[in-house]
Design an enzyme around this catalytic site. Structure first.
Site, short mmCIF file in Angstrom:
data_model
loop_
_atom_site.label_atom_id
_atom_site.label_comp_id
_atom_site.label_asym_id
_atom_site.label_seq_id
_atom_site.Cartn_x
_atom_site.Cartn_y
_atom_site.Cartn_z
N GLU A 1 0.80 -1.22 0.00
CA GLU A 1 0.00 0.00 0.00
C GLU A 1 0.84 1.27 0.00
O GLU A 1 0.33 2.36 -0.30
CB GLU A 1 -0.93 -0.01 1.21
CG GLU A 1 -2.05 -1.04 1.08
CD GLU A 1 -3.02 -1.02 2.25
OE1 GLU A 1 -2.62 -0.54 3.34
OE2 GLU A 1 -4.15 -1.47 2.09
N GLU B 1 7.04 -21.78 8.47
CA GLU B 1 7.48 -20.86 9.51
C GLU B 1 8.55 -21.47 10.41
O GLU B 1 9.24 -20.75 11.15
CB GLU B 1 6.30 -20.39 10.36
CG GLU B 1 5.72 -21.43 11.28
CD GLU B 1 4.67 -20.82 12.21
OE1 GLU B 1 4.81 -21.01 13.43
OE2 GLU B 1 3.74 -20.16 11.72
#
Length: 307
Positions: free
Chosen positions: A90, A121
């Site tokens: 963004e 992860e």
């Protein structure tokens, strides 16, 4: 027959505990469930407020990296990685920054943005490899983990430090130990989740608030705003073109015709049009003044006032 997985980790974190305020949530009305969730969410801003001094240190490290031609990296897994990827994406249209200023590294890659990738992860070596491929001395690397122990993230931070980058870690586990070598440790205590272990809830909300504040403050410090106006935005559609015109009118007091003419003279560059109108110089001079002052409108205006 079900078997216990060979690798089991018990995380000592408030986020994994049962919340005494929500033990009857499955017996509540729909409105009762939503009210309870909202009551818990109200605790998040206060938890974030307690770590603002540490967040300020992270902002200063990011500003220094970007001012000296380096980059900011986000590293996360699961919800943390997805929020980091969103924040980085963004910034380009909002502040018209180069696409490589903020780089998001998500455990498991692009596929993991949409679905869980098994054991991604837990791979510290993969996190280190991500850093080796893209981090350079002088960069700033911010890791995010709800548990405070995610191997992919910690492996990345250790590798980044060895490469000469400054590092920070946002942890949703206030009990987690500060990893060796991490320059800034931001441990946010949002307490037990509404649903035990669902860190997409309060821990995720805290990370979203922290990331938005971190990147916005970094952009402000780098002169990507003027006052509280978004003067560096990239007008890629009709709505944003209208916003650009409105911002210029609000900042200068010009009417719509004057603002439109100024934008045309500035080839659509809002900052140039702004300095052009406020300083009373032509667009070429306004552009030169901005270039001489690192793109800061405030500093260009100060220079204009002293010439």
């Amino acid at each position: 027959m079900m078997t216990v997985p060979s690798q089991v980790v018990h995380v000592d974190s408030p986020t994994e505990q049962r919340n005494p305020r929500t033990t009857e949530i499955d017996r509540m009305s729909t409105l009762g469930i939503l009210t309870t969730i909202n009551d818990e969410d109200r605790r998040v801003p206060d938890a974030v407020a307690k770590v603002l001094p540490q967040l300020a240190d992270a902002v200063d490290l990011a500003v220094e990296a970007l001012r000296t031609g380096h980059r900011v990296h986000y590293v996360g897994a699961g919800t943390s990685g997805r929020l980091a990827t969103l924040d980085a994406a963004e910034l380009v249209p909002t502040f018209n920054v180069p696409a490589d200023w903020f780089v998001a590294h998500h455990a498991g890659g692009d596929r993991a943005l949409r679905e869980a990738v098994e054991n991604a992860e837990d791979d510290a070596a993969a996190g280190a490899a991500e850093m080796a491929a893209s981090v350079r001395a002088g960069d700033f690397v911010l890791g995010l983990t709800a548990s405070g122990r995610t191997p992919f993230v910690l492996g990345a931070l250790q590798a980044a430090g060895r490469l000469g980058a400054s590092t920070g870690l946002v942890s949703g586990n206030a009990r987690a130990v500060r990893p060796a070598g991490v320059d800034v440790f931001i441990a946010v205590d949002t307490g037990p989740e509404v649903i035990a272990g669902s860190t997409r809830m309060k821990a995720g909300s805290a990370q979203k608030i922290l990331l938005t504040a971190f990147s916005t403050a970094t952009m402000i410090k780098l002169g990507r705003t003027y006052s509280n106006l978004m003067v560096s935005l990239r007008a890629t559609n009709a709505k944003l073109r209208g916003r650009t015109l409105r911002i210029l009118m609000e900042a200068t007091g010009a009417d719509e015709r004057e603002a439109a003419e100024a934008l045309a003279e500035a080839d659509g560059d809002l900052k140039v049009a702004l300095v052009h109108l406020l300083c009373g110089v032509d667009a070429a001079t306004a552009a030169a003044m901005l270039a001489a002052n690192g793109g800061h409108v405030r500093e260009a205006l100060l220079a204009c006032a002293t010439t």
